[in-house]
Enzyme design. Structure first.
Site, PDB file in Angstrom:
ATOM      1  N   GLU A 363       0.826  -1.210   0.000  1.00 23.88           N
ATOM      2  CA  GLU A 363       0.000   0.000   0.000  1.00 23.88           C
ATOM      3  C   GLU A 363       0.860   1.260   0.000  1.00 23.88           C
ATOM      4  O   GLU A 363       0.483   2.274  -0.611  1.00 23.88           O
ATOM      5  CB  GLU A 363      -0.946  -0.010   1.208  1.00 23.88           C
ATOM      6  CG  GLU A 363      -1.867  -1.223   1.281  1.00 23.88           C
ATOM      7  CD  GLU A 363      -2.639  -1.483   0.000  1.00 23.88           C
ATOM      8  OE1 GLU A 363      -2.993  -0.514  -0.694  1.00 23.88           O
ATOM      9  OE2 GLU A 363      -2.864  -2.662  -0.315  1.00 23.88           O
ATOM     10  N   GLU A 385      -0.837  -2.163  -9.726  1.00 23.04           N
ATOM     11  CA  GLU A 385      -0.796  -3.330  -8.856  1.00 23.04           C
ATOM     12  C   GLU A 385       0.436  -4.203  -9.074  1.00 23.04           C
ATOM     13  O   GLU A 385       0.985  -4.761  -8.134  1.00 23.04           O
ATOM     14  CB  GLU A 385      -2.072  -4.154  -9.032  1.00 23.04           C
ATOM     15  CG  GLU A 385      -3.356  -3.403  -8.724  1.00 23.04           C
ATOM     16  CD  GLU A 385      -3.420  -2.891  -7.293  1.00 23.04           C
ATOM     17  OE1 GLU A 385      -2.626  -3.344  -6.451  1.00 23.04           O
ATOM     18  OE2 GLU A 385      -4.264  -2.024  -7.028  1.00 23.04           O
TER      19      GLU A 385
END
Length: 938
Positions: A363, A385
């Site tokens: 994150e 991602e």
């Protein structure tokens, strides 16, 4: 980051947030805005955002051009209507038309959360948003993405005059507003056209419901904290107003806010505050300390790596009681399911510490890949991602250099995606925009291929360049596109620039050509090397090799980097950029010491096959001196060989030959790979395995005993030594479970010892890495005393994850009467809820339980259907029929379920059972060959 459903609506300038006092009557309330997810904004990052690009993207085929003609005569304002029957228009496309570029947002939200009323009818919120836009093409029709909100009012002011101020701005009448439901649009029909080059302000009022059932939009979590059920609102009945500062330009999906009564801990990192928020109990018990201690150093590491400072003045990280096991990288407020952030004292003997490190790293990595630079549209979400997933491993290895980096990446990332990927899989990593026709297709992008394949391709790119060039190119890319959007080609351009500014690394093609061959087509290649001739060829990997390849449609090749070793020495990089090529340097001699392994450190995204001589040489080396082959390559050889044999690229005997040396294998992660491929779930639960079981038992136990003795001694004498052995933590369950299944007496005895010690002294907890095994065999080897004890533990436990673990363990009993009683508990009104799992399915999954569950269904199928739903009966039939191999067995099951299912369900079951039968027949052939090999080698 999870699916777009967990994304956030960006709050741009000063935001007035009106909220209730932070107290709840019975339970404390926590409300989270993961996105302003409604009929005024459900926004992918490039649609409603503070960035100039790419709103002006070209119109898609069939898209309606903007109309400059005035609309019909204005009518009184009416509520927005919903329609699926409008004529074709821009609302049929997923992407917003390019007519407006949003420049600025002012958002006010008012959640109506009252401390004494959390009823569903009271959980409403209202809000207003003013959006400043620049018109780029004349249009009398405005589209905004919108979901789960009711639009109460809509006005358009302008053109705005910067010199005269907003007060002098006129108004453009809104004639009609309606919802295009399928593509989630709010459409505003105007009385006059907006003019190109002018600024306007859209003023929207909206309302919606606070969700209690999903984690989308503004949703509610209920939780208990410090045993309280009641607090007094310090503000009485007044509302509290909270204002936020203006943010940098950023995508709209990254905003979030939280209303809660939490505590926090904090630290300062390079002058910026980091705060971890959680339930007061969790903070008081120190459960957030680990996350706080790693967060600051991770930020600093990435700042130094990219030479780009984190731009926000603070970072808040919050542990939500329920967030569907997800985390989200909202800029300035990172949200986590608390199970992914909080580390409890009894988590020491789990892989959870490392897992939290990975997820927090992921994150925080998004603060650069995704937040600072955002993909142009969702079709390139892998740029977010994939790179965030890749840098997880760079981050954790920086702080934990002793961790085996390659083996962990293989086990956590590469192994899983190679198992699922193949040439006929439905999609590539990077998709064309026009291939998307429905909004739910965006959600489907958040899958194994985006995360794991994306990370694997980033790792491969880094491997055939070098770390210096790789990071240099990323620095340039991040600096150039900061606070804006980028596409895949933008990234390749910066890598090409880095290549062009040096002369040590030579590529066979441009970076774009190389990487497009991996990102624009599905699947991956199998490389086959003939060590006698040096001929190497590539072909697409299929699930079940088709002998007549002309029947297949996958015609493209990959540009493949081949890093390799010969006799333990690293060789120069070569490239396979066509279907076949000759590499004379890869030929081997008759010497026993001559061997070749392709795909050094398994950094390439492909599988490797060899001719018979190549496999023979590797097998000889393993039997002679296995340590001469690095651990990562022993893992690779096992995984590639069993996958290739399962899919008809090589004989099963070739894979089995690689296991002969295992008595000398002391790396538990290699054992884990062998057992996952050889001792499958179907084999363990099949009572018809009487041919293979005794032979496999004799063969494996002879080789397993050494690794068993090593780790059983650790479990008995110094279990805390496992804390830092991540590979052992993820491998022990399979190794111990196999040892007990094979009837190793010491394993069974250890299961009894640990279970009974826990029964008699609850403080003697079962070591977590083998807890599932010990619980199951403790029940299987015991009687109703052990079973009733576990039921009591289950009823007193409130943690869902642990209740699921206990529920499955109770299905391990070998006593039919206990299993029948268990299923009866599950379907009748009793104090035992068993809501976390389908008990009947759990029972049916075991050897004994399959027959018990089948008999139980005969008399109780209606109650089972009422308890778990009709579809559960279908699933149960698949579980019960998992070993069928004849048409008569299918007929028997069809007759068995004829009264239970509807006609369409019976047809579905028949087709599925036929598929199961065919697969089992193929597996029987494979099993027969395994049996013959075991007889020869035992």
């Amino acid at each position: 980051m999870g699916p777009p459903a967990s994304s956030g609506f960006y709050v741009s300038r000063a935001v007035a947030l009106l909220l209730a006092g932070l107290a709840a009557a019975l339970l404390l309330a926590l409300a989270v805005l993961a996105s302003l997810y409604g009929h005024c904004a459900r926004v992918p990052p490039s649609e409603l955002r503070d960035r100039g690009a790419p709103a002006a993207a070209p119109s898609l085929p069939g898209q309606q051009e903007p109309t400059a003609q005035p609309g019909p005569t204005p009518e009184p304002d009416v509520a927005a209507t919903r329609s699926n029957r409008r004529p074709p228009g821009p609302w049929d496309q997923l992407r917003l038309p390019p007519w407006l570029v949003p420049l600025h947002y002012e958002l006010e939200l008012w959640p109506r959360l009252r401390p004494d009323d959390l009823s569903a009818s009271a959980l409403r919120f209202t809000g207003r948003v003013n959006i400043t836009v620049r018109c780029t093409a004349a249009t009398a029709r405005l589209l905004l993405h919108s979901l789960f909100l009711d639009c109460e009012s809509a006005e358009v002011r302008g053109p705005l005059s910067p010199d005269a101020g907003d007060a002098s701005a006129g108004r453009v009448s809104v004639v009609e507003r309606w919802f295009a439901v399928d593509m989630q649009y709010l459409v505003l029909e105007l009385g006059d056209a907006l003019q190109p080059g002018s600024l306007y302000e859209l003023q929207l009022g909206f309302s919606g419901a606070v969700s209690q059932d999903t984690r989308e939009g503004l949703f509610l979590n209920l939780y208990t904290d410090q045993g309280q059920s009641e607090k007094e609102d310090v503000n009485g009945s007044k509302w509290t107003v909270t204002s936020f500062h203006t943010t940098p330009h950023m995508p709209t999906y990254l905003a979030a806010f939280v209303i809660c009564d939490y505590e926090h801990i904090s630290r300062i990192e390079r002058g910026k505050e980091i705060r971890i928020w959680a339930r007061k109990d969790a903070i008081a018990e120190g459960n957030a300390d680990f996350a706080l201690n790693i967060t600051g150093p991770i930020f600093s590491f990435l700042e130094d790596l990219f030479n780009i400072s984190y731009p926000l003045p603070k970072t808040d990280i919050i542990a939500l009681p329920t967030f569907d096991n997800r985390a989200m990288e909202n800029w300035g407020l990172l949200t986590f399911d608390e199970s992914l952030l909080l580390l409890q004292p009894n988590d020491k003997l789990t892989e959870k510490k490392i897992m939290i490190f990975y997820i927090v790293s992921h994150e925080i990595g998004h603060q650069w890949f995704g937040n600072l630079v955002t993909m142009n549209w969702w079709n390139n979400i892998w740029l977010n991602e994939g790179f965030a997933s890749y840098f997880e491993f760079g981050i954790i290895n920086h702080f934990n250099p002793k961790l085996p980096r390659n083996e962990i990446f293989f086990s956590n990332i590469l192994h899983g995606v190679l198992r699922e990927d193949h040439a006929l899989v439905s999609r590539a990593v990077s998709m064309k925009v026009e291939s998307f026709t429905e909004t739910n297709e965006i959600n489907e992008l958040f899958d194994l291929f985006t995360y794991n394949k994306g990370a694997s391709l980033a790792r491969m790119l880094a491997s055939f360049l070098n770390e210096k060039i790789f990071i240099s190119a990323l620095k340039s890319y991040l600096e150039t596109f900061s606070y804006s959007n980028a596409e895949q080609d933008d990234l390749w351009r910066h890598f090409q620039m880095a290549i062009d500014h040096q002369n040590k690394i030579l590529l066979p093609a441009t970076v774009k050509s190389i990487m497009d061959s991996w990102t624009h087509q599905s699947g991956f290649p199998v490389i086959t090397l003939n060590v006698s001739t040096g001929v190497m060829k590539q072909e697409p990997f299929y699930l079940g090799k088709v002998k007549n390849q002309t029947l297949l449609t996958h015609n493209d090749t990959w540009i493949i980097p081949i890093l390799w070793i010969k006799n333990g020495t690293t060789q120069s990089l070569v490239w396979l950029d066509k279907s076949s090529k000759v590499f004379p340097e890869m030929q081997v001699s008759d010497s026993d010491h001559d061997w070749v392994i392709l795909n050094l450190n398994v950094t390439g995204y492909y599988r490797v096959n060899y001719d018979k001589l190549g496999w023979k040489k590797l097998n000889q080396q393993l039997e002679k001196d296995p340590k001469a082959i690095p651990v990562i390559h022993r893992l690779q050889l096992v995984d590639d060989a069993f996958s290739l044999s399962k899919n008809d690229y090589i004989e099963i005997e070739t894979a089995l030959d690689l296991t002969k040396y295992l008595a000398e294998e002391d790396e538990i992660i290699v054992w884990h790979a062998v057992l996952m491929n050889l001792v499958t779930r179907d084999l363990v639960s099949d009572v018809n395995n009487h041919d293979i079981y005794p032979l496999l038992k004799k063969y494996l136990l002879k080789r397993l005993i050494s690794i068993w003795n090593t780790y059983s001694t650790v479990i008995r004498e110094n279990v805390t030594a496992l804390q830092e052995n991540y590979l052992a933590l993820i491998s022990l369950e399979k190794v111990f479970g196999t040892a007990c299944w094979l009837g190793l007496e010491d394993c069974l005895q250890l299961s009894r010892e640990l279970f009974r010690s826990w029964m008699n002294h609850p403080e003697n907890e079962i070591p977590n890495p083998i807890k599932n095994v010990i619980l199951c065999y403790g029940i299987a080897l015991g009687n109703d005393k052990e079973w009733d004890f576990l039921l009591k533990i289950y009823n007193n436990n409130t943690k869902e994850e642990e209740r699921i673990q206990l529920a499955y363990a109770m299905s391990c009993s070998k006593d039919p009467w206990i299993l029948n009683r268990y299923m009866d508990y599950a379907i009748t009104v009793s104090p035992f809820t068993f809501n976390e799992t389908n008990v009947i399915e759990a029972v049916a999954a075991s050897e004994v339980g399959r027959y018990v569950a089948k008999d139980f269904l005969i008399n109780n199928w209606q109650a089972v259907s009422e308890r778990y739903g009709t579809q559960s009966l279908v699933t149960l039939l698949y579980v019960i029929g998992r070993t069928i191999s004849t048409d008569s067995q299918i007929l028997e099951l069809q007759q068995f379920c004829s009264n239970m299912l509807e006609e369409h369900q019976r047809l579905t079951v028949q087709a599925k059972l036929q598929t199961i039968k065919n697969e089992n027949l193929k597996n029987k052939e494979r099993s027969a060959r395994i049996v013959a090999w075991l007889r020869k080698n035992t």
